[in-house]
Design a protein around this motif. Structure first.
Motif, PDB file in Angstrom:
ATOM      1  N   ASP A 148       0.817  -1.219   0.000  1.00 37.12           N
ATOM      2  CA  ASP A 148       0.000   0.000   0.000  1.00 37.12           C
ATOM      3  C   ASP A 148       0.852   1.272   0.000  1.00 37.12           C
ATOM      4  O   ASP A 148       0.364   2.337   0.369  1.00 37.12           O
ATOM      5  CB  ASP A 148      -0.919   0.010   1.226  1.00 37.12           C
ATOM      6  N   GLU A 149       2.110   1.142  -0.409  1.00 39.88           N
ATOM      7  CA  GLU A 149       3.049   2.262  -0.300  1.00 39.88           C
ATOM      8  C   GLU A 149       2.570   3.521  -1.019  1.00 39.88           C
ATOM      9  O   GLU A 149       2.818   4.642  -0.572  1.00 39.88           O
ATOM     10  CB  GLU A 149       4.412   1.837  -0.868  1.00 39.88           C
ATOM     11  N   PHE A 150       1.874   3.349  -2.124  1.00 36.88           N
ATOM     12  CA  PHE A 150       1.527   4.503  -2.944  1.00 36.88           C
ATOM     13  C   PHE A 150       0.064   4.927  -2.802  1.00 36.88           C
ATOM     14  O   PHE A 150      -0.436   5.708  -3.596  1.00 36.88           O
ATOM     15  CB  PHE A 150       1.872   4.214  -4.411  1.00 36.88           C
ATOM     16  N   ARG A 151      -0.605   4.419  -1.786  1.00 33.36           N
ATOM     17  CA  ARG A 151      -1.981   4.834  -1.538  1.00 33.36           C
ATOM     18  C   ARG A 151      -1.995   6.046  -0.604  1.00 33.36           C
ATOM     19  O   ARG A 151      -1.335   6.054   0.430  1.00 33.36           O
ATOM     20  CB  ARG A 151      -2.787   3.699  -0.914  1.00 33.36           C
ATOM     21  N   SER A 152      -2.756   7.037  -0.968  1.00 33.15           N
ATOM     22  CA  SER A 152      -2.954   8.195  -0.099  1.00 33.15           C
ATOM     23  C   SER A 152      -4.123   7.919   0.831  1.00 33.15           C
ATOM     24  O   SER A 152      -4.759   6.857   0.772  1.00 33.15           O
ATOM     25  CB  SER A 152      -3.235   9.446  -0.929  1.00 33.15           C
ATOM     26  N   GLU A 156      -6.553   4.531   1.106  1.00 31.31           N
ATOM     27  CA  GLU A 156      -5.925   3.547   1.983  1.00 31.31           C
ATOM     28  C   GLU A 156      -6.986   2.675   2.631  1.00 31.31           C
ATOM     29  O   GLU A 156      -8.100   3.121   2.908  1.00 31.31           O
ATOM     30  CB  GLU A 156      -5.062   4.232   3.046  1.00 31.31           C
ATOM     31  N   PRO A 157      -6.689   1.403   2.856  1.00 33.67           N
ATOM     32  CA  PRO A 157      -7.702   0.474   3.392  1.00 33.67           C
ATOM     33  C   PRO A 157      -8.193   0.907   4.770  1.00 33.67           C
ATOM     34  O   PRO A 157      -7.421   1.386   5.604  1.00 33.67           O
ATOM     35  CB  PRO A 157      -6.949  -0.853   3.485  1.00 33.67           C
ATOM     36  N   LYS A 158      -9.484   0.755   5.005  1.00 36.17           N
ATOM     37  CA  LYS A 158     -10.043   1.068   6.320  1.00 36.17           C
ATOM     38  C   LYS A 158      -9.724  -0.034   7.334  1.00 36.17           C
ATOM     39  O   LYS A 158      -9.644   0.208   8.526  1.00 36.17           O
ATOM     40  CB  LYS A 158     -11.558   1.279   6.210  1.00 36.17           C
ATOM     41  N   LYS A 159      -9.558  -1.252   6.841  1.00 32.82           N
ATOM     42  CA  LYS A 159      -9.231  -2.367   7.710  1.00 32.82           C
ATOM     43  C   LYS A 159      -7.897  -2.966   7.273  1.00 32.82           C
ATOM     44  O   LYS A 159      -7.711  -3.308   6.102  1.00 32.82           O
ATOM     45  CB  LYS A 159     -10.320  -3.439   7.651  1.00 32.82           C
ATOM     46  N   LEU A 160      -6.983  -3.104   8.220  1.00 37.50           N
ATOM     47  CA  LEU A 160      -5.654  -3.609   7.928  1.00 37.50           C
ATOM     48  C   LEU A 160      -5.527  -5.066   8.350  1.00 37.50           C
ATOM     49  O   LEU A 160      -6.261  -5.541   9.221  1.00 37.50           O
ATOM     50  CB  LEU A 160      -4.614  -2.765   8.663  1.00 37.50           C
ATOM     51  N   PRO A 161      -4.585  -5.807   7.741  1.00 33.70           N
ATOM     52  CA  PRO A 161      -4.381  -7.196   8.147  1.00 33.70           C
ATOM     53  C   PRO A 161      -3.791  -7.275   9.548  1.00 33.70           C
ATOM     54  O   PRO A 161      -3.302  -6.263  10.089  1.00 33.70           O
ATOM     55  CB  PRO A 161      -3.402  -7.727   7.097  1.00 33.70           C
ATOM     56  N   PRO A 162      -3.800  -8.436  10.156  1.00 33.60           N
ATOM     57  CA  PRO A 162      -3.275  -8.568  11.527  1.00 33.60           C
ATOM     58  C   PRO A 162      -1.811  -8.156  11.621  1.00 33.60           C
ATOM     59  O   PRO A 162      -1.026  -8.393  10.698  1.00 33.60           O
ATOM     60  CB  PRO A 162      -3.437 -10.059  11.819  1.00 33.60           C
TER      61      PRO A 162
END
Length: 508
Positions: A148-152, A156-162
């Motif tokens: 996700d390096e290039f997402r502003s 950007e995801p609202k839910k992240l992996p563990p």
């Protein structure tokens, strides 16, 4: 991202061993084994001892049956956890029938599937280690991988992996901890390669690629050497110079060395590092050209594998020789019909500038052979013909017969499933040139993967056991995620190379 940030980046969840649930755990992931097809039995929970009491296990099993969970491979089912358990959710992933528990790749795939379903939980526990610890760890780590390096903030995801996964196991002794550390190191090396492939060519061009490799290599304790364009010209690397001179972002050659003891076997790794491939003057069609950001997948794999060899302290000397170039059309680009002189003196007539990978690999192979290795593995996203022959998930491996078959067998062990392919002698005559020692392509479309292998064979020194792994399809997944494989860079064939290096270290 700076080179230091690239070297320090965290690529996956922290995975630890535990004998019981932790108060921080938000979800429990359990394996579910399907009943025999002709049986009326319910699917069976895969559990480490003492994780659940009988009442809890019965409640979870009953709830899973009630919602129709059958345990088929990769099936994911969520249910509310019993109040006494201390977590809010139980997530069951099907492993398939009872025999699947002993199939490392099925465990790895199921772990990857469920890892993608855990976004929003920061800390989870799982019983999957009870099936097969190392495959479960690899699948969980790689399934949780994100780029996700290039997402502003807009996307950007609202839910992240563990960020943390607790493996619930009966045994947390020294040997098990060693297996865990090994599996995490392998998975992290795959993630390094994925990161490189997923980084767009606007940000990963030859000079930057070389500097990131330098930073990662230095952190791992590797010896690092980088040749710039002037050095490449001076020392006669005609293939790398010829391919790279059409771009304003000039080529590099990177050498990374992990040194084993003096008596250790010597393995040369070579990887194609075309940071973007337009095809040059023989320009590609516009459709799907964006996927050529992955044309450095071979380079990414050998860099990551050499770093891994150091992290695992393998008793084998590994030297990666990595040509990096951008293949662009311009007033300075090489033309169809040009003749270049490869490193070592062989002349090549360039009939198609889109067959550039073999030109940079040839230079690197000759240089690698100057170190007098016992074994040489080169890997590249080399030919569309690989996908025509074997599809998008199966690498083709060519080379000296015994070593080719050894690489293919070890690749099958780790689930990357490289397939041995021949190098038919009759195709060699089709690489004859009207004006030079070799042409870089044949005048027909038959056996293109094999012809490319025959071209590379010309540059391998006598007596070197050699394998060429074509990963044109497997290095980049242009479809939806599956198993532990995300969309985009896959990290193939890092696990194959790692397994081969370990086998050589152990058996010579």
């Amino acid at each position: 991202m700076s080179k230091n940030e690239s070297a320090d980046r965290t690529r996956g969840p922290q995975i630890t061993l535990s004998t019981s649930l932790d108060s921080a755990d938000e979800a429990l992931v359990v394996g579910l084994i399907a009943a025999a097809p002709d049986s009326d039995d319910a699917p069976t929970l895969l559990l480490a001892a003492d994780v659940l009491d009988d009442a809890q296990a019965a409640a979870i099993s009953g709830a899973l049956v009630a919602v129709g969970a059958g345990g088929s491979h990769g099936e994911v089912t969520r249910i509310a956890a019993p109040e006494s358990l201390g977590v809010s959710v139980v997530v069951a992933v099907g492993l398939g029938d009872e025999a699947a528990v002993d199939d490392a790749e099925k465990v790895r795939q199921a772990a990857g599937v469920v890892a993608r379903e855990l976004d929003g939980f920061s800390t989870v526990a799982t019983t999957l280690a009870a099936a097969a610890l190392a495959p479960a760890v690899e699948g969980l780590f790689l399934g949780a991988y994100r780029f996700d390096e290039f997402r502003s903030a807009k996307s950007e995801p609202k839910k992240l992996p563990p960020t943390t996964i607790h493996l619930l196991a009966d045994d947390t002794g020294k040997a098990v901890k060693a297996d865990l550390a090994h599996a995490v190191a392998v998975a992290d090396a795959v993630a390094i390669a994925r990161d490189f492939v997923n980084t767009p060519p606007s940000h990963l061009y030859p000079e930057e690629f070389a500097e990131r490799a330098r930073a990662l290599g230095a952190k791992a304790g590797l010896k690092v050497e980088i040749l710039d364009f002037a050095s490449l010209e001076k020392e006669g690397y005609g293939g790398i110079v010829g391919v790279g001179k059409g771009s304003s972002r000039l080529p590099r050659l990177v050498r990374l060395t992990h040194a084993g003891k003096k008596s250790a076997k010597k393995v040369a790794l070579v990887g194609k590092g075309i940071t973007f491939d337009t095809g040059g003057i023989s320009i590609k069609p516009a459709a799907n050209m964006d996927q050529m950001t992955s044309d450095m997948g071979g380079a990414a794999a050998v860099i990551a594998s050499t770093i891994l060899a150091s992290r695992l302290e393998l008793e084998v000397t590994v030297t990666a020789t990595v040509p990096m170039a951008e293949n662009m059309p311009s007033g300075t680009a090489q033309r169809p019909g040009d003749v270049l002189t490869q490193y070592g003196g062989t002349t090549v007539e360039v009939l198609n500038t889109d067959a550039e990978g073999r030109l940079v690999l040839a230079d690197a192979i000759v240089r690698a052979c100057e170190d007098e290795p016992d074994y040489l593995i080169d890997t590249a996203t080399l030919t569309g013909a690989q996908m025509v022959a074997l599809g998008t998930r199966t690498p083709g491996v060519m080379g000296t017969d015994e070593f080719r078959d050894r690489v293919a067998a070890l690749s099958a062990e780790v689930g990357e499933n490289a397939w041995p392919m021949p190098l038919p002698a009759e195709l060699r005559s089709d690489l004859k040139s009207r004006v030079a020692d070799l042409a870089n392509v044949t005048n027909h479309r038959w056996g293109g993967m094999l012809s490319a292998g025959l071209f590379l064979k010309e540059f391998v020194a006598d007596g070197v056991e050699w394998a060429h792994v074509d990963i044109a399809g497997p290095a980049f997944n242009s479809g939806g995620p599956w198993g532990y494989t995300p969309k985009g860079g896959t990290g193939v064939p890092v696990r194959t190379i790692a397994r081969v290096l370990e086998d050589i270290a152990a058996n010579g």
